[in-house]
Design a protein around this motif. Structure first.
Motif, PDB file in Angstrom:
ATOM      1  N   GLU A 128      44.281  14.679  40.105  1.00 30.87           N
ATOM      2  CA  GLU A 128      45.112  14.733  41.102  1.00 30.87           C
ATOM      3  C   GLU A 128      46.003  15.793  41.456  1.00 30.87           C
ATOM      4  O   GLU A 128      46.990  15.882  42.337  1.00 30.87           O
ATOM      5  CB  GLU A 128      46.249  13.708  40.554  1.00 30.87           C
ATOM      6  N   LYS A 129      45.585  17.095  40.671  1.00 31.24           N
ATOM      7  CA  LYS A 129      46.137  18.362  40.762  1.00 31.24           C
ATOM      8  C   LYS A 129      45.346  19.151  41.503  1.00 31.24           C
ATOM      9  O   LYS A 129      44.215  18.897  41.855  1.00 31.24           O
ATOM     10  CB  LYS A 129      46.629  18.769  39.368  1.00 31.24           C
ATOM     11  N   ASP A 130      45.913  20.230  42.327  1.00 31.61           N
ATOM     12  CA  ASP A 130      45.020  21.207  43.211  1.00 31.61           C
ATOM     13  C   ASP A 130      44.676  22.303  42.267  1.00 31.61           C
ATOM     14  O   ASP A 130      45.678  23.056  41.636  1.00 31.61           O
ATOM     15  CB  ASP A 130      45.776  21.734  44.211  1.00 31.61           C
ATOM     16  N   PHE A 131      43.440  22.475  41.917  1.00 32.82           N
ATOM     17  CA  PHE A 131      42.862  23.822  41.097  1.00 32.82           C
ATOM     18  C   PHE A 131      42.051  24.540  42.141  1.00 32.82           C
ATOM     19  O   PHE A 131      41.303  24.457  43.096  1.00 32.82           O
ATOM     20  CB  PHE A 131      42.111  23.122  40.069  1.00 32.82           C
ATOM     21  N   ARG A 132      41.937  25.988  41.570  1.00 27.39           N
ATOM     22  CA  ARG A 132      40.946  26.814  42.150  1.00 27.39           C
ATOM     23  C   ARG A 132      40.424  27.736  40.937  1.00 27.39           C
ATOM     24  O   ARG A 132      41.144  28.116  40.117  1.00 27.39           O
ATOM     25  CB  ARG A 132      41.457  27.680  43.044  1.00 27.39           C
ATOM     26  N   ALA A 133      39.009  27.732  40.920  1.00 24.61           N
ATOM     27  CA  ALA A 133      38.356  28.700  40.273  1.00 24.61           C
ATOM     28  C   ALA A 133      38.303  29.994  40.492  1.00 24.61           C
ATOM     29  O   ALA A 133      37.862  29.978  42.014  1.00 24.61           O
ATOM     30  CB  ALA A 133      37.051  27.744  39.711  1.00 24.61           C
ATOM     31  N   TYR A 134      38.026  30.894  39.767  1.00 24.28           N
ATOM     32  CA  TYR A 134      37.758  32.435  40.172  1.00 24.28           C
ATOM     33  C   TYR A 134      36.920  33.143  39.249  1.00 24.28           C
ATOM     34  O   TYR A 134      37.199  33.043  37.944  1.00 24.28           O
ATOM     35  CB  TYR A 134      39.320  33.080  40.178  1.00 24.28           C
ATOM     36  N   THR A 135      35.923  33.785  39.711  1.00 23.54           N
ATOM     37  CA  THR A 135      34.960  34.751  38.977  1.00 23.54           C
ATOM     38  C   THR A 135      35.739  36.038  38.633  1.00 23.54           C
ATOM     39  O   THR A 135      35.990  36.900  39.576  1.00 23.54           O
ATOM     40  CB  THR A 135      33.428  34.875  39.645  1.00 23.54           C
ATOM     41  N   VAL A 136      35.861  36.326  37.349  1.00 20.44           N
ATOM     42  CA  VAL A 136      36.594  37.641  37.156  1.00 20.44           C
ATOM     43  C   VAL A 136      35.764  38.983  37.655  1.00 20.44           C
ATOM     44  O   VAL A 136      34.459  38.747  37.227  1.00 20.44           O
ATOM     45  CB  VAL A 136      36.949  37.778  35.674  1.00 20.44           C
ATOM     46  N   THR A 137      36.177  39.702  38.156  1.00 24.20           N
ATOM     47  CA  THR A 137      35.266  40.749  38.899  1.00 24.20           C
ATOM     48  C   THR A 137      35.567  42.187  38.223  1.00 24.20           C
ATOM     49  O   THR A 137      34.996  43.477  38.290  1.00 24.20           O
ATOM     50  CB  THR A 137      35.277  41.132  40.220  1.00 24.20           C
ATOM     51  N   ASN A 138      36.573  42.432  37.129  1.00 28.16           N
ATOM     52  CA  ASN A 138      36.976  43.795  36.534  1.00 28.16           C
ATOM     53  C   ASN A 138      37.547  43.509  35.155  1.00 28.16           C
ATOM     54  O   ASN A 138      37.419  42.501  34.554  1.00 28.16           O
ATOM     55  CB  ASN A 138      38.030  44.340  37.467  1.00 28.16           C
ATOM     56  N   LEU A 139      37.948  44.722  34.745  1.00 25.84           N
ATOM     57  CA  LEU A 139      38.361  44.746  33.415  1.00 25.84           C
ATOM     58  C   LEU A 139      39.839  44.771  33.160  1.00 25.84           C
ATOM     59  O   LEU A 139      40.414  45.284  32.237  1.00 25.84           O
ATOM     60  CB  LEU A 139      37.738  45.925  32.676  1.00 25.84           C
ATOM     61  N   GLU A 140      40.720  44.660  34.142  1.00 27.90           N
ATOM     62  CA  GLU A 140      42.065  44.827  34.289  1.00 27.90           C
ATOM     63  C   GLU A 140      42.600  43.935  33.461  1.00 27.90           C
ATOM     64  O   GLU A 140      43.747  44.318  32.786  1.00 27.90           O
ATOM     65  CB  GLU A 140      42.601  44.316  35.803  1.00 27.90           C
ATOM     66  N   MET A 141      42.047  42.449  32.772  1.00 20.98           N
ATOM     67  CA  MET A 141      42.551  41.687  31.787  1.00 20.98           C
ATOM     68  C   MET A 141      42.052  42.038  30.575  1.00 20.98           C
ATOM     69  O   MET A 141      41.732  40.857  29.620  1.00 20.98           O
ATOM     70  CB  MET A 141      42.688  40.371  32.203  1.00 20.98           C
ATOM     71  N   THR A 142      41.549  43.025  30.267  1.00 27.25           N
ATOM     72  CA  THR A 142      40.995  43.253  28.762  1.00 27.25           C
ATOM     73  C   THR A 142      41.938  44.362  28.021  1.00 27.25           C
ATOM     74  O   THR A 142      42.832  45.033  28.579  1.00 27.25           O
ATOM     75  CB  THR A 142      39.699  44.104  28.580  1.00 27.25           C
ATOM     76  N   SER A 143      41.977  44.059  26.662  1.00 29.07           N
ATOM     77  CA  SER A 143      42.713  45.056  25.907  1.00 29.07           C
ATOM     78  C   SER A 143      42.195  45.206  24.349  1.00 29.07           C
ATOM     79  O   SER A 143      42.043  44.025  23.861  1.00 29.07           O
ATOM     80  CB  SER A 143      44.093  44.618  25.830  1.00 29.07           C
ATOM     81  N   HIS A 144      41.932  46.505  23.951  1.00 34.21           N
ATOM     82  CA  HIS A 144      41.170  46.480  22.785  1.00 34.21           C
ATOM     83  C   HIS A 144      40.029  45.300  22.680  1.00 34.21           C
ATOM     84  O   HIS A 144      39.908  44.793  21.406  1.00 34.21           O
ATOM     85  CB  HIS A 144      42.292  46.060  21.552  1.00 34.21           C
ATOM     86  N   ASP A 145      39.099  45.630  23.559  1.00 31.49           N
ATOM     87  CA  ASP A 145      37.809  44.923  23.415  1.00 31.49           C
ATOM     88  C   ASP A 145      38.299  43.359  23.562  1.00 31.49           C
ATOM     89  O   ASP A 145      37.122  42.420  23.143  1.00 31.49           O
ATOM     90  CB  ASP A 145      37.047  45.198  22.262  1.00 31.49           C
ATOM     91  N   LYS A 146      39.399  42.973  23.800  1.00 30.22           N
ATOM     92  CA  LYS A 146      39.541  41.404  23.972  1.00 30.22           C
ATOM     93  C   LYS A 146      40.094  41.182  25.440  1.00 30.22           C
ATOM     94  O   LYS A 146      40.726  41.952  26.094  1.00 30.22           O
ATOM     95  CB  LYS A 146      40.608  40.868  22.945  1.00 30.22           C
ATOM     96  N   GLY A 147      39.908  39.828  25.752  1.00 34.05           N
ATOM     97  CA  GLY A 147      40.523  39.322  27.070  1.00 34.05           C
ATOM     98  C   GLY A 147      39.580  38.840  27.972  1.00 34.05           C
ATOM     99  O   GLY A 147      38.477  38.580  27.567  1.00 34.05           O
TER     100      GLY A 147
END
Length: 251
Positions: A128-147
């Motif tokens: 009943e909720k509106d969702f959207r999926a997204y394929t990550v394309t870069n390393l902006e949300m990584t830190s110390h090899d995690k993320g």
């Protein structure tokens, strides 16, 4: 008679199933089912699991206590379904923004025909909720090899513009603006909305609510690789424990 046998009889009564009809549901012989009901034979664990799952009753309940009519009525909706109907359980169909579709999505995000033609993920989440999926394309949300790494997939729930400023600081969001898709952490300030990457070398991106075409709050993440759930302290403790064990064995 065992609790299992009594419960099977009660279920048949509510479902209005003969012994033969019930037996056919689970590839049993009528005589075998009769033996279960009369306590002359015990079912295999596979049979118990099939029956319990089919009627949405816990294995513990069906084996260790006599089910009351009220308990069985709670399962009544499930009891009225055929196997074919059970297989049609509704999963959410989530449109997925791939790397190839990113530019087109920015332009046609509000075109329903375009949305309908997007690739979809079938997921057991709220339909009943509106969702959207997204394929990550870069390393902006990584830190110390995690993320989040390229090819990971995030699934976001749509956030109405009127509640954007009520989100907790640090919430991971996918922001759709006039020119780009931005996957970062959201911080609300007096000057507007700050989108901050986890990678320390990426500058903050500041926008206003009016700059947003859409905002999706990330609820689920699907990793392309198996993430490392351990940390350096756990590794050190495991190493020390192994060393102590060796010392004890050598004494």
């Amino acid at each position: 008679m065992s609790f299992f046998g009594k419960n099977i009889k009660k279920i048949r009564g509510i479902k209005s199933l003969s012994q033969q009809a019930f037996a056919d549901l689970f590839d049993l012989k009528r005589g075998t089912l009769g033996a279960y009901e009369e306590g002359r034979s015990e079912p295999k664990i596979e049979t118990i699991i099939k029956i319990a799952n089919y009627f949405s009753i816990s294995i513990d309940d069906i084996l260790t206590a006599e089910l009351t009519v009220n308990q069985l009525l709670r399962f009544n909706d499930r009891l009225t379904l055929t196997p074919e109907e059970l297989e049609r359980e509704q999963f959410a169909q989530v449109p997925c923004i791939t790397e190839k579709l990113a530019d087109d999505y920015i332009e046609y995000f509000d075109n329903q025909s375009f949305i309908d033609d997007m690739p979809r993920l079938t997921l057991p989440i709220n339909t009943e909720k509106d969702f959207r999926a997204y394929t990550v394309t870069n390393l902006e949300m990584t830190s110390h090899d995690k993320g989040l790494y390229p090819k990971d997939v995030v699934v976001g729930e749509k956030v109405p513009h009127k509640v954007v400023k009520k989100l907790n600081n640090g919430t991971i969001v996918l922001a759709v603006t006039e020119k780009e898709l931005i996957l970062r952490r959201l911080y609300v300030t007096a000057d507007g909305l700050v989108l901050r990457a986890d990678h320390k070398n990426i500058d903050d991106h500041t926008i206003t609510v009016n700059d947003l075409k859409e905002l999706w709050r990330v609820r689920y993440v699907f990793f392309r690789r198996i993430p490392d759930f351990s940390d350096s302290m756990e590794d050190k403790m495991a190493f020390l424990e192994a060393q102590m064990k060796e010392l004890r064995n050598s004494i």
